[in-house]
Design an enzyme around this catalytic site. Structure first.
Site, PDB file in Angstrom:
ATOM      1  N   HIS A 138      51.794  33.727  43.051  1.00 30.32           N
ATOM      2  CA  HIS A 138      52.927  34.649  42.955  1.00 30.32           C
ATOM      3  C   HIS A 138      54.199  33.852  43.285  1.00 30.32           C
ATOM      4  O   HIS A 138      54.157  32.892  44.058  1.00 30.32           O
ATOM      5  CB  HIS A 138      52.713  35.757  43.984  1.00 30.32           C
ATOM      6  CG  HIS A 138      53.721  36.859  43.967  1.00 30.32           C
ATOM      7  ND1 HIS A 138      54.954  36.745  44.550  1.00 30.32           N
ATOM      8  CD2 HIS A 138      53.670  38.109  43.446  1.00 30.32           C
ATOM      9  CE1 HIS A 138      55.623  37.884  44.394  1.00 30.32           C
ATOM     10  NE2 HIS A 138      54.861  38.723  43.716  1.00 30.32           N
ATOM     11  N   ASP A 215      48.109  33.042  51.139  1.00 26.97           N
ATOM     12  CA  ASP A 215      48.793  34.281  50.772  1.00 26.97           C
ATOM     13  C   ASP A 215      47.709  35.359  50.646  1.00 26.97           C
ATOM     14  O   ASP A 215      46.972  35.397  49.671  1.00 26.97           O
ATOM     15  CB  ASP A 215      49.535  34.058  49.445  1.00 26.97           C
ATOM     16  CG  ASP A 215      50.189  35.331  48.940  1.00 26.97           C
ATOM     17  OD1 ASP A 215      49.975  36.404  49.543  1.00 26.97           O
ATOM     18  OD2 ASP A 215      50.906  35.247  47.924  1.00 26.97           O
ATOM     19  N   GLN A 218      46.963  40.144  48.332  1.00 25.61           N
ATOM     20  CA  GLN A 218      46.076  40.951  47.488  1.00 25.61           C
ATOM     21  C   GLN A 218      44.651  40.956  48.030  1.00 25.61           C
ATOM     22  O   GLN A 218      43.760  41.550  47.423  1.00 25.61           O
ATOM     23  CB  GLN A 218      46.080  40.425  46.041  1.00 25.61           C
ATOM     24  CG  GLN A 218      47.414  40.503  45.337  1.00 25.61           C
ATOM     25  CD  GLN A 218      47.868  41.938  45.062  1.00 25.61           C
ATOM     26  OE1 GLN A 218      47.099  42.893  45.158  1.00 25.61           O
ATOM     27  NE2 GLN A 218      49.140  42.093  44.726  1.00 25.61           N
ATOM     28  N   LYS A 241      50.735  47.036  50.686  1.00 18.17           N
ATOM     29  CA  LYS A 241      49.609  46.913  49.749  1.00 18.17           C
ATOM     30  C   LYS A 241      48.303  47.386  50.374  1.00 18.17           C
ATOM     31  O   LYS A 241      47.318  47.598  49.688  1.00 18.17           O
ATOM     32  CB  LYS A 241      49.466  45.469  49.281  1.00 18.17           C
ATOM     33  CG  LYS A 241      50.697  44.987  48.523  1.00 18.17           C
ATOM     34  CD  LYS A 241      50.391  43.821  47.645  1.00 18.17           C
ATOM     35  CE  LYS A 241      51.621  43.037  47.271  1.00 18.17           C
ATOM     36  NZ  LYS A 241      52.480  43.702  46.300  1.00 18.17           N
ATOM     37  N   CYS A 379      55.433  38.519  38.420  1.00 20.52           N
ATOM     38  CA  CYS A 379      55.966  37.518  39.359  1.00 20.52           C
ATOM     39  C   CYS A 379      55.043  36.301  39.415  1.00 20.52           C
ATOM     40  O   CYS A 379      54.821  35.729  40.505  1.00 20.52           O
ATOM     41  CB  CYS A 379      56.166  38.104  40.764  1.00 20.52           C
ATOM     42  SG  CYS A 379      57.281  39.496  40.791  1.00 20.52           S
TER      43      CYS A 379
HETATM   44  N1  C6P Z   1      52.943  41.423  44.346  1.00 22.63           N
HETATM   45  C1  C6P Z   1      52.580  42.763  42.367  1.00 22.63           C
HETATM   46  O1  C6P Z   1      52.850  43.700  41.613  1.00 22.63           O
HETATM   47  P1  C6P Z   1      56.000  41.386  49.001  1.00 22.63           P
HETATM   48  O2  C6P Z   1      56.910  41.684  47.858  1.00 22.63           O
HETATM   49  O3  C6P Z   1      56.598  40.443  50.006  1.00 22.63           O
HETATM   50  O4  C6P Z   1      55.426  42.608  49.627  1.00 22.63           O
HETATM   51  O5  C6P Z   1      54.730  40.639  48.377  1.00 22.63           O
HETATM   52  C2  C6P Z   1      54.893  39.486  47.597  1.00 22.63           C
HETATM   53  C3  C6P Z   1      53.574  39.042  47.052  1.00 22.63           C
HETATM   54  C4  C6P Z   1      53.067  37.832  47.487  1.00 22.63           C
HETATM   55  N2  C6P Z   1      51.868  37.411  47.072  1.00 22.63           N
HETATM   56  C5  C6P Z   1      51.113  38.126  46.223  1.00 22.63           C
HETATM   57  C6  C6P Z   1      49.768  37.604  45.820  1.00 22.63           C
HETATM   58  C7  C6P Z   1      51.583  39.355  45.746  1.00 22.63           C
HETATM   59  O6  C6P Z   1      50.825  40.067  44.916  1.00 22.63           O
HETATM   60  C8  C6P Z   1      52.853  39.816  46.152  1.00 22.63           C
HETATM   61  C9  C6P Z   1      53.410  41.089  45.609  1.00 22.63           C
HETATM   62  C10 C6P Z   1      53.290  42.669  43.693  1.00 22.63           C
HETATM   63  O7  C6P Z   1      51.745  41.911  42.083  1.00 22.63           O
HETATM   64  C11 C6P Z   1      54.750  42.920  43.574  1.00 22.63           C
HETATM   65  S1  C6P Z   1      55.583  41.602  42.750  1.00 22.63           S
END
Ligand code: C6P
Length: 421
Positions: A138, A215, A218, A241, A379
């Site tokens: 991401h 990270d 997910q 999430k 992203c």
């Molecule tokens: N992915 C998706 O629709 P934030 O925005 O900080 O809560 O998370 C960022 C982020 C970082 N790593 C991974 C693997 C992610 O999936 C995400 C967020 C969402 O896939 C929104 S872009």
């Protein structure tokens, strides 16, 4: 849909203690309609819906216990501080981390990853040092490393993936060398659902002296975690999430690393002593939590974690695995569909394109049938480049989704066929 799959769709899965109807009843938003059709929400990877219990906690704190934390000697401040710190303990149990001081409340995974990049990497990397990131990442686990590489002269190298979306383990092992200082890797790809082989990747990184930043954004909603067993050096996730509020996340760091890292924001409550010209800082986690933190969000994240823990991550994972398999089977039968990411053991995410139609058109058409998916690059633009597509449609499942909803997704694609015939 053929007769066999229809029968499968109607099967009640034998999962003791996992009652999807009971779970759905806790999420009032799932009963609403959009465009006059019952909502089928398949966008939990972007942000999961919140159970009533989480919303109740938010109301309860504001109505009964709200005050600023770590600042007051009055009753409410102490009471709210206790609830805030109890949430940190809940996160510690969830991740099996022994000492909750190793957990920093952030506003989300993005802030956690940036914090590691700025506070750890920026002060330790030298020109020529290497940072490995995978093609699955991401943007939140790419851009912070680019910023650090530009500032330090470190070099970013990509860990390639195989065509099915798995990490190319052989290529990864070949990339590791004494210049590798950081491996930043997702545990689950947000665009494909691939689960990365951390059990092999982390020891191999440590063997060359590199630190591993995971990270976990997910992963936390979908699988039971044990950070000491995983042995990562840093781990970041977002509360929204994992059925918690947005505006709250957590960064775990190994104690010796957190102790050596300078803070990157100064302000209230992160200090021991301040004079006009200099300050001393508290220990972690407080030195990284300058200013008034997201108090109610942290407490409600604790409720969300209690909620998923009570249902059980193993049961949730089994239910979602069934949904992924079922959806992949159904979609694979549609001639116009290409599935992206077919690695075994995928978590909760199905990405696809439709021959001759842009993913945005697919998303818009099925939205009118009440089916919410995410479309675009998710992203993860380097991943889209690797797959040779500009965008995909992504259905992502939460514990509240059902096979009947997968059927609604599949039926809604008939409208795409009609329009693009
Ligand atoms: N992915 C998706 O629709 P934030 O925005 O900080 O809560 O998370 C960022 C982020 C970082 N790593 C991974 C693997 C992610 O999936 C995400 C967020 C969402 O896939 C929104 S872009």
């Amino acid at each position: 849909m053929n007769a066999t799959t229809e029968t499968l769709a109607n099967q009640t899965l034998a999962r003791p203690n996992f009652d999807v109807d009971k779970i759905r009843a806790d999420f009032p938003i799932l009963s609403r309609e959009v465009y006059g059709k019952p909502l089928v929400f398949l966008d939990s990877a972007a942000s999961a819906m919140k159970p009533r219990q989480v919303v109740d906690t938010i109301r309860d704190v504001y109505e009964n216990d709200y005050s600023n934390v770590h600042r007051g000697i009055h009753y409410l401040s102490q009471r709210c501080t206790d609830r805030f710190e109890a949430a940190r303990e809940t996160v510690a149990r969830f991740l099996k981390v022994k000492d909750s001081d190793n957990l920093i409340f952030t506003k989300g995974a993005t802030e956690g990853l940036n914090l590691v990049a700025q506070c750890y990497a920026r002060s330790t990397l030298k020109p020529g040092d290497e940072i490995l990131i995978s093609e699955l990442e991401h943007h939140s686990n790419i851009v912070p490393w680019q910023m650090v590489a530009q500032a330090t002269g470190a070099v970013i190298k990509a860990i390639p993936i195989l065509d099915d979306g798995q990490i190319d383990l052989e290529a990864y092992l070949a990339l590791l060398n004494e210049r590798t200082k950081i491996v930043a890797i997702t545990q689950v790809s947000n665009a494909l659902g691939t689960v990365t082989p951390l059990a092999q990747m982390i020891p191999a990184a440590h063997a060359v002296g590199a630190k591993v930043v995971v990270d976990g954004c997910q992963a936390t909603p979908h699988m039971a975690l044990d950070l000491p067993a995983m042995d990562c050096d840093f781990f970041a996730f977002s509360g929204h999430k994992v059925y918690g509020p947005n505006g709250i996340g957590v960064l775990y760091g190994k104690p010796e690393l957190l102790a050596a890292m300078p803070p990157y924001q100064g302000g209230g409550e992160m200090i021991d002593f301040v004079s006009i010209t200099e300050s001393t800082y508290k220990d972690a986690p407080h030195k990284f939590e300058a200013g008034t933190p997201p108090i109610v969000e942290a407490i409600a994240l604790g409720t969300a974690i209690d909620y998923v823990t009570e249902i059980g991550l193993e049961a949730i994972a089994a239910h979602e695995h069934d949904l992924v398999e079922y959806a992949m089977d159904q979609l694979a039968q549609i001639p116009e569909v290409t599935l992206h990411g077919t690695a075994p053991g995928k978590a909760s995410i199905v990405s696809f394109t439709w021959k001759g139609a842009h993913a945005h058109d697919v998303g818009t058409i099925i939205d009118r049938a009440g089916v919410a998916v995410r479309v675009g690059h998710h992203c993860a633009q380097p991943l889209m480049d690797r797959l040779g597509v500009a965008s995909t449609a992504r259905a992502s499942f939460g514990m509240y989704n059902t096979r009947a909803e997968v059927d609604r997704l599949v039926r809604s694609l008939d409208d795409v066929r009609t329009i693009f015939a």
